[in-house]
Design a protein around this motif. Structure first.
Motif, PDB file in Angstrom:
ATOM      1  N   LEU A 125      76.246  20.861  24.620  1.00  0.00           N
ATOM      2  CA  LEU A 125      75.119  20.183  25.234  1.00  0.00           C
ATOM      3  C   LEU A 125      73.891  20.386  24.368  1.00  0.00           C
ATOM      4  O   LEU A 125      73.564  21.502  23.995  1.00  0.00           O
ATOM      5  N   GLY A 126      73.240  19.304  24.030  1.00  0.00           N
ATOM      6  CA  GLY A 126      72.038  19.387  23.210  1.00  0.00           C
ATOM      7  C   GLY A 126      70.810  19.395  24.091  1.00  0.00           C
ATOM      8  O   GLY A 126      70.765  20.059  25.117  1.00  0.00           O
ATOM      9  N   GLY A 127      69.835  18.620  23.712  1.00  0.00           N
ATOM     10  CA  GLY A 127      68.612  18.522  24.488  1.00  0.00           C
ATOM     11  C   GLY A 127      68.783  17.613  25.690  1.00  0.00           C
ATOM     12  O   GLY A 127      69.809  16.962  25.877  1.00  0.00           O
ATOM     13  N   PHE A 128      67.758  17.570  26.512  1.00  0.00           N
ATOM     14  CA  PHE A 128      67.806  16.766  27.725  1.00  0.00           C
ATOM     15  C   PHE A 128      67.970  15.284  27.414  1.00  0.00           C
ATOM     16  O   PHE A 128      68.656  14.573  28.133  1.00  0.00           O
ATOM     17  N   PHE A 129      67.374  14.812  26.361  1.00  0.00           N
ATOM     18  CA  PHE A 129      67.421  13.390  26.020  1.00  0.00           C
ATOM     19  C   PHE A 129      68.526  13.060  25.016  1.00  0.00           C
ATOM     20  O   PHE A 129      68.548  11.956  24.473  1.00  0.00           O
ATOM     21  N   ASP A 130      69.435  13.980  24.790  1.00  0.00           N
ATOM     22  CA  ASP A 130      70.553  13.757  23.878  1.00  0.00           C
ATOM     23  C   ASP A 130      71.664  13.000  24.613  1.00  0.00           C
ATOM     24  O   ASP A 130      72.078  13.391  25.708  1.00  0.00           O
TER      25      ASP A 130
END
Length: 87
Positions: free
Chosen positions: A55-60
């Motif tokens: 999981l990357g950033g929230f907007f990834d």
């Protein structure tokens, strides 16, 4: 990604998964939220285990896809356990 962002991601992913999944799964909005958060955790774990993607950033986009797929899996298991019919 922070804890609050992860919770929000799970909540939204649970709502999207419930909209995608055909039939009635039962449970209200609270169950959907809990299943979404559990699904986001499962999606992140499966993504890192099987696909070597975390999981990357929230907007990834990868984060969203993993969370939604995990929520679909958890929602399917929930429907099978609670005995709800799928149409």
């Amino acid at each position: 990604m922070g804890f609050i962002a992860f919770i929000v991601l799970g909540l939204i992913a649970g709502a999207i998964a419930k909209a995608i999944m055909p039939g009635e799964q039962g449970g209200g909005w609270f169950v959907t939220m809990i299943l979404g958060v559990v699904g986001a955790i499962l999606g992140g774990w499966l993504g890192s285990l099987l696909l070597n993607v975390s999981l990357g950033g929230f907007f990834d986009l990868r984060s969203w896809l993993l969370a939604i797929v995990g929520s679909l899996i958890v929602l399917g298991i929930w429907g099978a356990v609670t005995g709800r019919k799928r149409v």
